[in-house]
Design a protein around this motif. Sequence first.
Motif, PDB file in Angstrom:
ATOM      1  N   TRP A  79     -12.907 -75.538   1.250  1.00  0.00           N
ATOM      2  CA  TRP A  79     -13.928 -75.382   2.265  1.00  0.00           C
ATOM      3  C   TRP A  79     -13.700 -74.020   2.894  1.00  0.00           C
ATOM      4  O   TRP A  79     -12.550 -73.625   3.122  1.00  0.00           O
ATOM      5  N   ALA A  80     -14.772 -73.305   3.192  1.00  0.00           N
ATOM      6  CA  ALA A  80     -14.683 -72.067   3.963  1.00  0.00           C
ATOM      7  C   ALA A  80     -15.489 -72.269   5.240  1.00  0.00           C
ATOM      8  O   ALA A  80     -16.662 -72.658   5.188  1.00  0.00           O
ATOM      9  N   LEU A  90     -12.177 -81.901   8.147  1.00  0.00           N
ATOM     10  CA  LEU A  90     -12.209 -81.636   6.706  1.00  0.00           C
ATOM     11  C   LEU A  90     -11.124 -82.446   5.999  1.00  0.00           C
ATOM     12  O   LEU A  90     -10.016 -82.590   6.518  1.00  0.00           O
ATOM     13  N   PRO A  91     -11.415 -82.954   4.814  1.00  0.00           N
ATOM     14  CA  PRO A  91     -10.419 -83.761   4.097  1.00  0.00           C
ATOM     15  C   PRO A  91      -9.132 -82.962   3.843  1.00  0.00           C
ATOM     16  O   PRO A  91      -9.186 -81.840   3.336  1.00  0.00           O
ATOM     17  N   PRO A  92      -7.987 -83.519   4.182  1.00  0.00           N
ATOM     18  CA  PRO A  92      -6.723 -82.789   4.029  1.00  0.00           C
ATOM     19  C   PRO A  92      -6.317 -82.554   2.573  1.00  0.00           C
ATOM     20  O   PRO A  92      -5.480 -81.705   2.304  1.00  0.00           O
ATOM     21  N   GLU A  93      -6.933 -83.272   1.635  1.00  0.00           N
ATOM     22  CA  GLU A  93      -6.602 -83.094   0.219  1.00  0.00           C
ATOM     23  C   GLU A  93      -7.421 -81.984  -0.424  1.00  0.00           C
ATOM     24  O   GLU A  93      -7.419 -81.831  -1.646  1.00  0.00           O
ATOM     25  N   LEU A  96      -8.484 -75.048   2.391  1.00  0.00           N
ATOM     26  CA  LEU A  96      -9.136 -74.584   3.610  1.00  0.00           C
ATOM     27  C   LEU A  96      -9.038 -73.068   3.703  1.00  0.00           C
ATOM     28  O   LEU A  96      -7.944 -72.495   3.599  1.00  0.00           O
ATOM     29  N   ILE A  97     -10.191 -72.448   3.898  1.00  0.00           N
ATOM     30  CA  ILE A  97     -10.289 -71.003   4.061  1.00  0.00           C
ATOM     31  C   ILE A  97     -11.004 -70.729   5.378  1.00  0.00           C
ATOM     32  O   ILE A  97     -12.038 -71.334   5.664  1.00  0.00           O
ATOM     33  N   GLU A 105      -9.174 -65.874   4.784  1.00  0.00           N
ATOM     34  CA  GLU A 105      -7.754 -66.167   4.612  1.00  0.00           C
ATOM     35  C   GLU A 105      -7.608 -67.626   4.208  1.00  0.00           C
ATOM     36  O   GLU A 105      -8.231 -68.512   4.804  1.00  0.00           O
ATOM     37  N   ILE A 106      -6.790 -67.861   3.193  1.00  0.00           N
ATOM     38  CA  ILE A 106      -6.517 -69.229   2.765  1.00  0.00           C
ATOM     39  C   ILE A 106      -5.462 -69.806   3.700  1.00  0.00           C
ATOM     40  O   ILE A 106      -4.340 -69.303   3.769  1.00  0.00           O
TER      41      ILE A 106
END
Length: 147
Positions: A79-80, A90-93, A96-97, A105-106
């Motif tokens: 996800w960005a 947002l799902p933790p699995e 994330l950007i 940034e990732i």
Amino acid sequence: MKDDLQPGQLLARGVARHLLALGFVSVEEFVPDRGLRVDVAGLGPKGEIWVVECKSSRADYMADGKWQGYLGWCDRFFWAVDQDFPTDMLPPETGLIIADAYDAEILRMAPEEKLAAARRTVLTRKIAQHAARRLQSLRDPDAAIWG
């Protein structure tokens, strides 16, 4: 041109710039399969394929009912979002950007689920064709009427 872009497109631009710095090439609004359209598909230096969905607001995220269908079309899914997005929803699995119109940034690397070789080959060709068509349409916008 920046003024012409929607918030999600601005995030996609920042994501594409960051992916380029990591050695990836990317295409926006890529269709891996009928009924699916990902915001950013990245093709890495070792042939890896990442999908990044850009969400500009909570409502944008809540309206996305297709994202799980993208998981079978990439090695990593991200996800960005911008820095003000409530990331705890947002799902933790997933990856994330944090992005803006200029970079990204990732924050959380997505887990890797390697694609089958045959699917990777098909997707790599589709990405190349998508990019070539986009480039041709920039150089010769009227070419589409002949095809």
